[in-house]
Design an enzyme around this catalytic site. Sequence first.
Site, PDB file in Angstrom:
ATOM      1  N   TRP A   1       0.819  -1.213   0.000  1.00 61.72           N
ATOM      2  CA  TRP A   1       0.000   0.000   0.000  1.00 61.72           C
ATOM      3  C   TRP A   1       0.856   1.269   0.000  1.00 61.72           C
ATOM      4  CZ3 TRP A   1      -5.118   1.502  -0.083  1.00 61.72           C
ATOM      5  CH2 TRP A   1      -5.385   2.810   0.328  1.00 61.72           C
ATOM      6  N   MET A   2       0.369   2.304  -0.702  1.00 58.07           N
ATOM      7  CA  MET A   2       0.967   3.630  -0.667  1.00 58.07           C
ATOM      8  C   MET A   2      -0.123   4.686  -0.758  1.00 58.07           C
ATOM      9  SD  MET A   2       3.215   5.690  -3.405  1.00 58.07           S
ATOM     10  CE  MET A   2       1.620   6.034  -4.137  1.00 58.07           C
ATOM     11  N   ASN A   3       0.047   5.810   0.020  1.00 56.92           N
ATOM     12  CA  ASN A   3      -0.826   6.960  -0.200  1.00 56.92           C
ATOM     13  C   ASN A   3      -0.008   8.252  -0.205  1.00 56.92           C
ATOM     14  OD1 ASN A   3      -1.355   5.811   2.673  1.00 56.92           O
ATOM     15  ND2 ASN A   3      -2.031   7.914   2.961  1.00 56.92           N
ATOM     16  N   ASP A   4      -0.280   9.210   0.645  1.00 59.45           N
ATOM     17  CA  ASP A   4       0.228  10.580   0.507  1.00 59.45           C
ATOM     18  C   ASP A   4       1.739  10.668   0.237  1.00 59.45           C
ATOM     19  OD1 ASP A   4      -2.237  10.574   1.743  1.00 59.45           O
ATOM     20  OD2 ASP A   4      -1.689  11.963   3.328  1.00 59.45           O
TER      21      ASP A   4
ATOM     22  N   GLN B   1       3.455   7.797   2.421  1.00 62.30           N
ATOM     23  CA  GLN B   1       2.736   6.925   3.344  1.00 62.30           C
ATOM     24  C   GLN B   1       2.722   5.507   2.780  1.00 62.30           C
ATOM     25  OE1 GLN B   1       0.639   8.081   6.567  1.00 62.30           O
ATOM     26  NE2 GLN B   1       2.724   8.823   6.229  1.00 62.30           N
TER      27      GLN B   1
ATOM     28  N   THR C   1       1.414  11.790   7.717  1.00 61.22           N
ATOM     29  CA  THR C   1       2.003  12.699   6.734  1.00 61.22           C
ATOM     30  C   THR C   1       2.736  13.876   7.375  1.00 61.22           C
ATOM     31  OG1 THR C   1       0.514  12.115   4.945  1.00 61.22           O
ATOM     32  CG2 THR C   1       1.340  14.352   4.926  1.00 61.22           C
TER      33      THR C   1
ATOM     34  N   ASP D   1      -0.657  16.576   9.384  1.00 56.64           N
ATOM     35  CA  ASP D   1      -0.098  16.859   8.053  1.00 56.64           C
ATOM     36  C   ASP D   1       0.650  18.193   8.023  1.00 56.64           C
ATOM     37  OD1 ASP D   1      -1.499  14.541   7.503  1.00 56.64           O
ATOM     38  OD2 ASP D   1      -3.119  15.557   6.453  1.00 56.64           O
TER      39      ASP D   1
ATOM     40  N   GLU E   1      -6.822  18.684   5.217  1.00 58.04           N
ATOM     41  CA  GLU E   1      -5.686  17.777   5.269  1.00 58.04           C
ATOM     42  C   GLU E   1      -4.577  18.296   4.352  1.00 58.04           C
ATOM     43  OE1 GLU E   1      -7.007  13.359   6.048  1.00 58.04           O
ATOM     44  OE2 GLU E   1      -7.987  14.078   4.224  1.00 58.04           O
TER      45      GLU E   1
END
Length: 567
Positions: free
Chosen positions: A35-38, A54, A98, A162, A214
């Site tokens: 998984w990857m996000n921000d 992330q 983040t 964030d 955010e």
Amino acid sequence: MWIGVVTVLLALQFAHSSADDALHPEFHAGPATNWMNDPNGPMYYNGYYHLFFQHNPKGSSWGDMSWGHVVSKDLAYWHHLPVALSPDQPYDKNGVFTGSATILDDGSPEIVYTCVNPSGQQQCVALPANASDPMLVNWTKPSYNPIIKDPPTNGTLRSFRDDTTAWKSGGSWKLVVGASISGHGAASLWQSSDFKTWSYLHPLYTTTQFGMWECPDFFPIPNSPQTYALKYSAGGKDWYTLGMYDESKQVFVPRGTATLFDPGHVYASKSFYDPASKRQVWFGWSSEEDRSGGKRGWQGIQTLPRSLTLDSDLEILVSTPVAELAKLRKSQQKFMNMQIKPGQAMPLKSANGLQLEIEANFTLSSSSANQNFGISVRTSSDLKTRTDVIVSCQNMTGPLNNTDLPGDEYRQFPYKAGQPEDSNIALCRETCNNETRCVAWTYVRAGDPNVPRCSLKDGIPNTNPNNHCVSGMKSSTNFIIDRSKTGGDGNQGTVSGMLPLRKGETMVTVRVFVDHSIVEAFAQGGRSAITSRIYTDPSDDGVGIINQGSMPIMANVIVWEMDTCWM
């Protein structure tokens, strides 16, 4: 050979394990799997570009939030590095969320991130274990964490996260953290003399539009340093507002309304100042839009890096893929001086692939006629399967009596009861014509208990019969990604945004990057940009030109095959 790369790679024994996955992008940065996000903490340090993000190193769903890490010499070719930050302390046991990186006065970098624990969301820092290592592989967390334990006044530790890159102003460091203050989204402003002890000042800026902001970002625009951009993520989209930074009052003073950064599928973006090229570089997170992401063993990708500049005439941020991406170009094909008739869809024979950059220049035969034209990508041989990247030029329409345009409203305002309807409608139309963001409007007639009101829209919804409404569309040009014929099990929706054209422009440039399951499209040098995800069968890998308008167009097209970004 990059310093330390061989040692790092041998220690990791890292392989890009998704290279044989027909949906996994290959010239976009991200982890090899899971998984990857921000995007987090992008920066330029000692000759290297660093991008953190992330990341769940243990699985393909959200969880165990850590900071993944990739590094590049040129923003084109990347290397994987070990996870930089893990949730291994009591104060961040529930997640390393983040944050951003700041280059301190002594030239060393420091990360500020949101550390999550049973008390809520607090702010912490991490320092390089060895600041002389340009790869910045190892990081330490000091004993004085968390550096910010309490939320802003009228805020809550459940909605406080964030961190931005910090900056110096008035002799002290300033830092913005996304927050909800009194139930409204806000950029909370903090200050410190030593980067260790921080105190709350007040909101740098707040509005009532959303309940939480955010991933805020705040920076001067390099080609117009007196102009600042305040960006935040809310409602599933990224927004920015242009204005000035009043350092005497430590507030942001907007000079317009919030504008969508990219109307497509991108969120939680983060930018940094690149001192090597004197530019602001931006990354965004594009999540999956199909139902099979978790089963593939990976989810999420970073967008291509984009350079941000101000178009002062149009009062918009322009986002352009960084020039270094040209290093990824391989074979080239040119299709020149093509005339495309109205209603024609033309495949570009022998132009195909899952990793492409396409640049098309269209010459319009008339700047006043309704026109719809563009590029088709990931096409089948008969063009029945395709994703269309379209420029749509529409003449003014309306007023349309007894007609509603439901949706896409960005603001509305009421009228006093008893005012003549004709003057109300004229004012609604004129207001739309005078606002850059507005492309359509609806006047809603009075009805108990409502007074008449004007609704301004930044998209063009389908018309709907309604005796209580009068609507219209102003002359406008829109940039569109139409996925109605894309195929696969992903989102089949259409995404559109405004494309500002200067008076008399009859040449339109469209640039499209296709990388397996992500499409990034740019028009007029980045005045409009759209990110979209597609899950088309890999056998459908063609390119075409389409003209859905009423007049012929001329087109010149160049197609490049693109290399993988992984070294």
